[in-house]
Design a protein around this motif. Structure first.
Motif, PDB file in Angstrom:
ATOM      1  N   ALA A  75      44.895  39.524  34.561  1.00  0.00           N
ATOM      2  CA  ALA A  75      45.429  38.315  33.926  1.00  0.00           C
ATOM      3  C   ALA A  75      46.188  37.473  34.943  1.00  0.00           C
ATOM      4  CB  ALA A  75      46.334  38.690  32.752  1.00  0.00           C
ATOM      5  N   GLN A 106      43.954  35.572  37.111  1.00  0.00           N
ATOM      6  CA  GLN A 106      43.371  34.439  36.384  1.00  0.00           C
ATOM      7  C   GLN A 106      44.379  33.306  36.200  1.00  0.00           C
ATOM      8  OE1 GLN A 106      40.119  34.434  35.548  1.00  0.00           O
ATOM      9  NE2 GLN A 106      39.929  36.468  36.417  1.00  0.00           N
ATOM     10  N   ARG A 165      35.061  41.974  24.276  1.00  0.00           N
ATOM     11  CA  ARG A 165      35.508  41.139  25.397  1.00  0.00           C
ATOM     12  C   ARG A 165      34.336  40.868  26.341  1.00  0.00           C
ATOM     13  NH1 ARG A 165      38.321  43.152  30.184  1.00  0.00           N
ATOM     14  NH2 ARG A 165      36.476  44.471  30.115  1.00  0.00           N
ATOM     15  N   VAL A 168      36.877  31.568  21.311  1.00  0.00           N
ATOM     16  CA  VAL A 168      37.914  32.490  21.797  1.00  0.00           C
ATOM     17  C   VAL A 168      38.784  32.979  20.644  1.00  0.00           C
ATOM     18  CG1 VAL A 168      39.922  32.690  23.315  1.00  0.00           C
ATOM     19  CG2 VAL A 168      37.909  31.471  24.104  1.00  0.00           C
ATOM     20  N   ASN A 180      39.356  36.810  19.819  1.00  0.00           N
ATOM     21  CA  ASN A 180      40.723  37.337  19.903  1.00  0.00           C
ATOM     22  C   ASN A 180      41.147  38.022  18.609  1.00  0.00           C
ATOM     23  OD1 ASN A 180      41.046  36.568  22.547  1.00  0.00           O
ATOM     24  ND2 ASN A 180      42.266  34.754  22.073  1.00  0.00           N
ATOM     25  N   GLN A 225      36.039  32.437  28.255  1.00  0.00           N
ATOM     26  CA  GLN A 225      37.011  33.097  29.117  1.00  0.00           C
ATOM     27  C   GLN A 225      38.162  33.676  28.299  1.00  0.00           C
ATOM     28  OE1 GLN A 225      36.708  33.663  32.478  1.00  0.00           O
ATOM     29  NE2 GLN A 225      34.662  32.924  31.980  1.00  0.00           N
ATOM     30  N   LEU A 243      47.137  33.550  34.398  1.00  0.00           N
ATOM     31  CA  LEU A 243      47.718  33.600  33.059  1.00  0.00           C
ATOM     32  C   LEU A 243      49.116  34.197  33.124  1.00  0.00           C
ATOM     33  CD1 LEU A 243      44.574  34.860  31.138  1.00  0.00           C
ATOM     34  CD2 LEU A 243      45.443  32.520  31.257  1.00  0.00           C
ATOM     35  N   ASN A 255      41.837  34.614  27.236  1.00  0.00           N
ATOM     36  CA  ASN A 255      43.115  33.953  27.483  1.00  0.00           C
ATOM     37  C   ASN A 255      44.239  34.984  27.369  1.00  0.00           C
ATOM     38  OD1 ASN A 255      43.539  34.283  24.711  1.00  0.00           O
ATOM     39  ND2 ASN A 255      43.071  32.146  24.228  1.00  0.00           N
ATOM     40  N   ILE A 256      45.466  34.530  27.399  1.00  0.00           N
ATOM     41  CA  ILE A 256      46.587  35.474  27.390  1.00  0.00           C
ATOM     42  C   ILE A 256      46.620  36.280  26.092  1.00  0.00           C
ATOM     43  CG2 ILE A 256      48.347  33.880  26.494  1.00  0.00           C
ATOM     44  CD1 ILE A 256      48.769  36.548  29.287  1.00  0.00           C
ATOM     45  N   THR A 301      43.980  37.375  24.500  1.00  0.00           N
ATOM     46  CA  THR A 301      42.977  38.429  24.705  1.00  0.00           C
ATOM     47  C   THR A 301      43.588  39.567  25.508  1.00  0.00           C
ATOM     48  OG1 THR A 301      41.368  36.616  24.933  1.00  0.00           O
ATOM     49  CG2 THR A 301      40.588  38.861  25.411  1.00  0.00           C
ATOM     50  N   TYR A 302      44.198  39.196  26.636  1.00  0.00           N
ATOM     51  CA  TYR A 302      44.809  40.209  27.500  1.00  0.00           C
ATOM     52  C   TYR A 302      45.949  40.933  26.787  1.00  0.00           C
ATOM     53  CZ  TYR A 302      42.149  38.823  31.606  1.00  0.00           C
ATOM     54  OH  TYR A 302      41.143  38.592  32.507  1.00  0.00           O
TER      55      TYR A 302
END
Length: 174
Positions: free
Chosen positions: A106, A109, A68, A45, A49, A77, A111, A79-80, A82-83
């Protein structure tokens, strides 16, 4: 490193990739990423990222989304972080609908938004306030009969939708 028979691991590669992305040297970051894959080291990740953030900072949102998707295909998966990178990428391009969809995804999910995410939306709200002031100025011109009425109403409707979305986001994150 290799000349001294020291084999880099995932952490070494992640550090190099992140550094190149921070220096806005995406070609070098992608070359290191390719080398990492060729050595059968698994990207994690953190790897994705760094690259996604670098691509978004370079306005390459579609390439970031492709990464992504690749990340998801590898069973990783988002994570915050990424978002956050993707939301910022969309916001920088003025693609607020897409940013909202990612924000909602997000939240689904589980997050929690970061202070940085909140700041992104605060900046967008400030931009909208500026646009609203311009629309009000146009409204005054409309009263004088110098502007197309249909255009004004369309703009107002769009702004109302954006403002509602931003207010909903702000309420969710308080």
């Amino acid at each position: 490193m290799l000349s001294k028979k020291i084999c880099p691991n995932e952490i070494t590669y992640n550090t190099l990739i992140d550094g190149f992305c921070e220096d806005e040297n995406l070609p070098a970051a992608m070359k290191v990423f390719t080398d990492m894959e060729m050595r059968d080291l698994k990207a994690d990740v953190v790897t994705y990222n760094s690259l996604i953030s670098g691509l978004c900072n370079d306005q390459k949102i579609h390439e970031a989304l492709d990464l992504r998707d690749e990340m998801l295909g590898c069973g990783l998966q988002p994570n915050i972080a990424t978002y956050s990178a993707l939301i910022n990428g969309y916001s920088e391009k003025g693609m607020l609908k897409e940013a909202r969809e990612l924000s909602n995804d997000a939240a689904r999910q589980g997050l929690a938004p970061t202070a940085w995410n909140k700041e992104v939306f605060k900046e967008e709200k400030n931009k909208i306030e500026t646009v609203k002031l311009r629309v009000e100025k146009i409204d005054r011109k409309e009263e004088n009969g110098t502007v197309n009425v249909g255009e004004i109403r369309d703009r107002k409707e769009a702004l109302a939708g954006i403002e509602e979305w931003l207010n909903n986001q702000a309420a969710r994150w308080r």
